[in-house]
Design an enzyme around this catalytic site. Sequence first.
Site, PDB file in Angstrom:
ATOM      1  N   HIS A  62      38.832 -10.536  23.549  1.00 29.04           N
ATOM      2  CA  HIS A  62      38.669  -9.081  23.667  1.00 29.04           C
ATOM      3  C   HIS A  62      37.760  -8.626  24.841  1.00 29.04           C
ATOM      4  O   HIS A  62      37.911  -7.692  25.335  1.00 29.04           O
ATOM      5  CB  HIS A  62      38.281  -8.612  22.089  1.00 29.04           C
ATOM      6  CG  HIS A  62      38.985  -8.896  20.967  1.00 29.04           C
ATOM      7  ND1 HIS A  62      39.582  -7.952  20.417  1.00 29.04           N
ATOM      8  CD2 HIS A  62      39.781 -10.050  20.472  1.00 29.04           C
ATOM      9  CE1 HIS A  62      40.619  -8.160  19.497  1.00 29.04           C
ATOM     10  NE2 HIS A  62      40.486  -9.841  19.383  1.00 29.04           N
TER      11      HIS A  62
ATOM     12  N   ASP B  59      37.331  -1.148  21.094  1.00 28.88           N
ATOM     13  CA  ASP B  59      38.357  -1.914  20.586  1.00 28.88           C
ATOM     14  C   ASP B  59      38.940  -1.618  19.461  1.00 28.88           C
ATOM     15  O   ASP B  59      38.351  -1.141  18.489  1.00 28.88           O
ATOM     16  CB  ASP B  59      37.601  -3.636  20.328  1.00 28.88           C
ATOM     17  CG  ASP B  59      38.564  -4.382  20.494  1.00 28.88           C
ATOM     18  OD1 ASP B  59      39.582  -4.230  19.839  1.00 28.88           O
ATOM     19  OD2 ASP B  59      38.340  -5.581  21.059  1.00 28.88           O
TER      20      ASP B  59
END
Length: 489
Positions: free
Chosen positions: A21, A124
Amino acid sequence: MEQPEPQVPQVVFLPCPFQGHIKPMFRLAELLSHANFRVTFLNTQRNHDLLLLSLDIPAFRRQCPNFQLLSYPDNVPLGLDQHRLSEQGFVDCLLSIKAAAKPALSELLEPKTGRRPPTCIIADWLIMCSSALDVTKEFGNIPVFAYQVGCAHYMWMDFHLLKLIEEGEVPLRDKDMDKPVTSIPGLGMSVRRRDLSGFCRLDAACKQVIEISTNYGSSAVSQAYGLILNTFDKLEAPVISKLSSFLPFKIYTTGPLHGLLNNYCIKNSNPLHSINVTICKEDTSCITWLDAQPSGSVIFVSFGSLASLSRSQILEIGQGLLNSCRPFLWVIRPNPIVGQQEDDSSPGQILMELENMSPEKGLIVSWVPQEMVLAHPAVGGFLTHSGWNSTLESIYARVPMICWPTGADQQVNSRCVSALWRIGFDMKDTCDRSTVEKLVNDLMEDKRDSIMKSMDPIARRAEESVQEGGSSYCNLQRLITDIRSLIPT
């Protein structure tokens, strides 16, 4: 009258604390920094420290003077070792990540003398977007862009997970894993139960994890200002269109991000294109080893930063690679190597046993600069866990794949690779030496022509998308323009 200088956009990045990520979000942060934005990248303390070790800080500061790296205290059980958690432990981990990020973001947004609030936050999609939306409501509703690190297919399937629970399709325990799933429209390929998100394979915690993913992911996205995807239009056009009609805001497809950044750096003679963003220590000696191998001869093997293998899985894969009689470069992380040990063998003993099996044919390393490895002319195939970063990097480098997914979005990605794009093979739920040997030989020789016939046009479209005038290039410029427009006049 002298005109006042225009205000510089300020963007805060809030990634989920996993290597897969952090990497793509950092790439986007770099690109916005090069567009003269002020960037703040907010990481957990542990990952912040590891990231600093991987960067050439003086060079980075010279090239990105308006890029600020900040951290907040870790509050995650067992750090990043999610694969060692129980199902309930995994749920607790997701909730801990959310809880740890909120006060750190609140402190960053707290008005102080001489400091303007950020123009926007890029958070995110997994957990962090929800945290950012909760916090920004206290500070005048600062716009939040959701960032999805996975593919569009995975996101579209995620929007249907609660429906799958209602229909009794999941959890997947004790079910016919090859039964087609017909209640997710618009995928452009057949999907079996075994191709659903890895979360569907959980037992007791399945519903809870999916509800967390939905409540803090999918529903949070619908409240965001926009959605940023690390993909390109011509790879996933039908599903991107589905998402566009489903979501009430703009979608920016900006991938492959590493391709966009490399093109920028080359165009501007910027040495940063050679710096790898990683929280794992890299072993670059493999490049010298690759230099000595024939063109297209090496099978590269890596299962990412979190996957856990048992002793028998390691040895079955190793024996299959040896039986294929092809040179291989295999990444095996030093800690931990094994998640479900079947005897008292230590990770070191297993590594020694594997290295004794392959002193002439293979090289085993702890971590590599993956983009550089995939771009090396000696690499002809990739045995991968099918993480989305790895999938995109493989496509961009024209390297076909054998997919052995272990969780999360990887199950979906591997199905796309094999059944939709036809640029590799899906080996999910199988791990025996004969299968590994056969698929390696099919990929490297027996069926290579047909695979590359599909790979070449897709790779060409990936390259075109990040060139000036390409779809991802234009979408990045559109994102830059739209963020600038958010500055109060």
